[in-house]
Write a protein that holds these residues in place. Structure first.
Motif, mmCIF file in Angstrom:
data_model
loop_
_atom_site.group_PDB
_atom_site.id
_atom_site.type_symbol
_atom_site.label_atom_id
_atom_site.label_comp_id
_atom_site.label_asym_id
_atom_site.label_seq_id
_atom_site.Cartn_x
_atom_site.Cartn_y
_atom_site.Cartn_z
ATOM 1 N N LEU A 127 0.825 -1.627 0.036
ATOM 2 C CA LEU A 127 -0.172 -0.378 0.139
ATOM 3 C C LEU A 127 0.849 1.176 -0.259
ATOM 4 O O LEU A 127 1.963 1.389 1.333
ATOM 5 N N LEU A 128 0.863 2.244 -1.187
ATOM 6 C CA LEU A 128 1.759 3.336 -0.857
ATOM 7 C C LEU A 128 1.026 3.909 0.308
ATOM 8 O O LEU A 128 -0.228 4.416 -0.719
ATOM 9 N N THR A 129 1.581 5.310 0.929
ATOM 10 C CA THR A 129 0.803 5.704 2.135
ATOM 11 C C THR A 129 1.885 7.197 1.235
ATOM 12 O O THR A 129 2.470 7.332 0.902
ATOM 13 N N TYR A 130 0.689 8.009 1.558
ATOM 14 C CA TYR A 130 1.434 9.712 1.591
ATOM 15 C C TYR A 130 0.154 11.031 2.859
ATOM 16 O O TYR A 130 -0.341 10.171 3.198
ATOM 17 N N TYR A 131 1.087 11.975 3.155
ATOM 18 C CA TYR A 131 0.596 13.179 3.533
ATOM 19 C C TYR A 131 0.699 14.187 3.410
ATOM 20 O O TYR A 131 2.105 14.831 2.408
ATOM 21 N N GLY A 132 -0.483 14.589 2.870
ATOM 22 C CA GLY A 132 -0.182 16.250 2.271
ATOM 23 C C GLY A 132 -1.865 16.457 1.754
ATOM 24 O O GLY A 132 -2.997 15.902 1.754
ATOM 25 N N ASP A 133 -2.010 17.189 0.528
ATOM 26 C CA ASP A 133 -2.852 18.006 -0.136
ATOM 27 C C ASP A 133 -3.402 16.792 -1.545
ATOM 28 O O ASP A 133 -2.530 15.947 -1.900
ATOM 29 N N PRO A 134 -4.311 15.926 -0.675
ATOM 30 C CA PRO A 134 -4.918 14.793 -2.300
ATOM 31 C C PRO A 134 -4.586 15.599 -3.658
ATOM 32 O O PRO A 134 -4.245 14.157 -4.516
ATOM 33 N N VAL A 135 -5.468 16.356 -3.602
ATOM 34 C CA VAL A 135 -4.863 16.965 -4.973
ATOM 35 C C VAL A 135 -3.309 16.997 -5.967
ATOM 36 O O VAL A 135 -3.222 16.371 -6.934
ATOM 37 N N ARG A 158 -16.984 5.535 -3.274
ATOM 38 C CA ARG A 158 -17.578 6.681 -2.793
ATOM 39 C C ARG A 158 -17.239 6.984 -1.042
ATOM 40 O O ARG A 158 -17.550 6.731 -0.147
ATOM 41 N N ASP A 159 -17.283 8.586 -1.187
ATOM 42 C CA ASP A 159 -17.445 8.942 0.137
ATOM 43 C C ASP A 159 -18.666 10.535 -0.245
ATOM 44 O O ASP A 159 -18.785 11.488 -1.107
ATOM 45 N N TYR A 160 -20.178 10.004 0.906
ATOM 46 C CA TYR A 160 -20.508 12.048 0.405
ATOM 47 C C TYR A 160 -20.998 12.286 1.626
ATOM 48 O O TYR A 160 -21.623 13.322 1.890
ATOM 49 N N GLU A 161 -19.571 12.674 2.579
ATOM 50 C CA GLU A 161 -19.406 14.107 3.211
ATOM 51 C C GLU A 161 -19.313 14.501 2.652
ATOM 52 O O GLU A 161 -18.220 15.164 1.005
ATOM 53 N N PRO A 162 -19.765 16.350 2.323
ATOM 54 C CA PRO A 162 -19.501 17.298 1.637
ATOM 55 C C PRO A 162 -18.356 18.182 1.090
ATOM 56 O O PRO A 162 -17.271 18.149 0.207
ATOM 57 N N TYR A 163 -17.325 18.134 1.757
ATOM 58 C CA TYR A 163 -15.994 17.850 1.899
ATOM 59 C C TYR A 163 -15.597 17.181 1.251
ATOM 60 O O TYR A 163 -14.274 17.214 0.197
ATOM 61 N N ALA A 164 -15.871 15.757 1.472
ATOM 62 C CA ALA A 164 -14.724 13.927 0.181
ATOM 63 C C ALA A 164 -16.006 14.732 -0.503
ATOM 64 O O ALA A 164 -15.030 14.958 -2.156
ATOM 65 N N ARG A 165 -16.966 15.109 -1.170
ATOM 66 C CA ARG A 165 -17.201 15.332 -3.100
ATOM 67 C C ARG A 165 -17.099 16.783 -3.085
ATOM 68 O O ARG A 165 -16.169 16.389 -4.407
ATOM 69 N N THR A 166 -16.523 17.586 -2.676
ATOM 70 C CA THR A 166 -15.307 19.351 -2.760
ATOM 71 C C THR A 166 -14.144 18.056 -3.675
ATOM 72 O O THR A 166 -14.034 18.511 -4.414
#
Length: 451
Positions: free
Chosen positions: A71-79, A98-106
């Protein structure tokens, strides 16, 4: 090359998105990102939830290594990280659940956009719930906002399509994904990199006892008779594992369906609150019923601090808050009592309590936490709103009559070291809450604000 993005699904088995990624062909490289935007908002750098996630990410990496992968793991800004992954691996596709929370959708929309710059599709799948909002709809169309008819349609939809599992009939919607059958399509890695550690992210270990692995299961046959008594280990403790996907909700629903109808109803409640968040995302910040945002909360900061610390003078409330602060867990019956006391007796905005739970609960999940708090405040989808006010004295007599739970968490109870009366007594608090709510809601109705 295909990349699979783990988020709230920290397992290999019965993982919908991972199954579809592997089934389309290999090699498939799994990825996990510790999201700095989320972790940076936590109030402490010693957070048991981060510790729990990191531990399970390391265990997931170890599971992949048994298949010759990692599993490749990272820490930071996902984009930013996905831009780097896109350019390094040049994947033909990315899969996730899928993740349904507003932040996750954005966030996911932003990742999808940068992948599409190089014509890389982001395929997302349902894995966190049994049914999404658009699968359980009223006959006339639209989402349900009342639990009982939702539950009936949920059950009838579950029964409408049958399949088989281990030679036995099972609902199509509960059949597990045979992910391990395609494990040979995982990308083989000869020298896998280490997993991101707590200290790499600026976090440290806590003294909060982390939940055990989800494999040992309690005696579910007694769930309906024991679940309301906080001094008894009568609940499943599945919440944290369902929240982070270390277990499959389909597996748990199969167990509940075969064992205990009350437990299955709790899983349906979980889907119901997810349905509300999916259909009405404004509930993440505002009342489902707009009129309830006109209530003139007292919001006494000193009383709130005493509620947080478990120093209200109400034994069962104080026991619940101290259990939460010490363990990251609170018994569900007690959650309702402490929430009712905060919103009704103390007249403190439900969002204050919701936020505190969000900071402390190991099993924190936006949809269920928000739904529970709005239920307590009367501002949510429940059909019996503001006039439900728990009598904490009768709750104590009914669910902890011998004060076993209270004495475990409030050892000074019954001594001169414990307050001889609560911050707000029941009758006064109840009368004040009813008058405050009624006045605000009548005025809102007169001003045509939706109730």
């Amino acid at each position: 090359m295909t990349l699979f993005w783990h988020r709230r699904d920290l397992r290999i088995s019965d993982n919908a998105g991972l199954y579809y990624a592997l089934k389309q062909g290999g090699p498939v490289q799994p990825v996990f990102i510790f999201d700095a935007a989320i972790l940076g908002k936590l109030p402490s750098r010693a957070d048991a939830r981060v510790e729990f996630i990191q531990r399970n990410v390391a265990e997931l990496d170890a599971a992949y290594r048994t298949h010759g992968s990692c599993l490749l793991t990272y820490y930071g800004d996902p984009v930013a990280i996905w831009k780097s992954l896109r350019d390094e691996f040049r994947p033909t596709a990315v899969f996730t659940n899928r993740d349904y929370e507003p932040y996750a959708r954005t966030r996911d929309d932003a990742v999808r956009e940068i992948l599409e710059e190089q014509d890389i599709p982001l395929h997302d799948h349902k894995d966190h719930v049994i049914f999404e909002s658009d699968e359980i709809q009223k006959k006339a169309g639209g989402p349900y906002t009342v639990y009982t008819p939702y539950m009936r349609t949920w059950r009838s939809t579950l029964d409408a399509r049958l399949s088989t599992h281990d030679g036995k009939p099972v609902s199509f919607y509960l059949k597990p994904y045979p992910t391990e059958s395609y494990a040979g399509r995982l990308r083989q890695v000869a020298d896998p990199p280490p997993v991101v550690r707590l200290e790499d992210m600026g976090f440290e270990a806590t003294d909060v006892p982390l939940p055990p692995p989800a494999a040992p299961l309690p005696v579910l046959e007694q769930y309906d008779r024991q679940r309301d008594y906080p001094a008894t280990e009568g609940t499943t403790r599945w919440g944290v594992h369902l929240r982070h996907g270390t277990v499959s909700v389909r597996e748990k629903a199969r167990r509940a369906l075969a064992t205990n109808a009350t437990l299955l109803n709790e899983l349906i409640w979980r889907d119901f609150y997810s349905n509300i968040l999916q259909s009405f995302p404004h509930v993440a910040h505002r009342s489902y019923r707009p009129a309830y945002d006109t209530i003139p909360w007292i919001n006494d900061e000193q009383q709130f601090e005493r509620w947080c610390a478990g120093e209200t003078g109400v034994p069962i409330v104080d026991a619940g808050m101290r259990q939460l602060n010490a363990t990251g867990f609170m018994h569900n019956r007690v959650r309702m009592i402490v929430a009712s006391y905060l919103t009704k007796h103390l007249l403190i905005d439900w969002r204050w309590g919701e936020s505190y739970f969000a900071d402390k609960l190991l099993d924190y999940e936006l949809a269920s936490n928000n739904g529970g708090w709005q239920w307590a405040a009367g501002s949510g989808v429940d059909a019996q709103p503001y006039f439900r006010i728990f009598n904490f004295e009768s709750q104590q007599r009914k669910f902890d009559p011998e004060y076993r739970y209270v004495r475990r968490w409030v050892p000074e109870y019954g001594t001169s070291g414990y307050p001889d009366k609560p911050l707000v007594e029941h009758k006064f608090g109840r009368d004040r809450a009813l008058a405050t709510y009624k006045t605000a809601l009548v005025a809102a109705r007169a001003g045509s604000v939706a109730l």
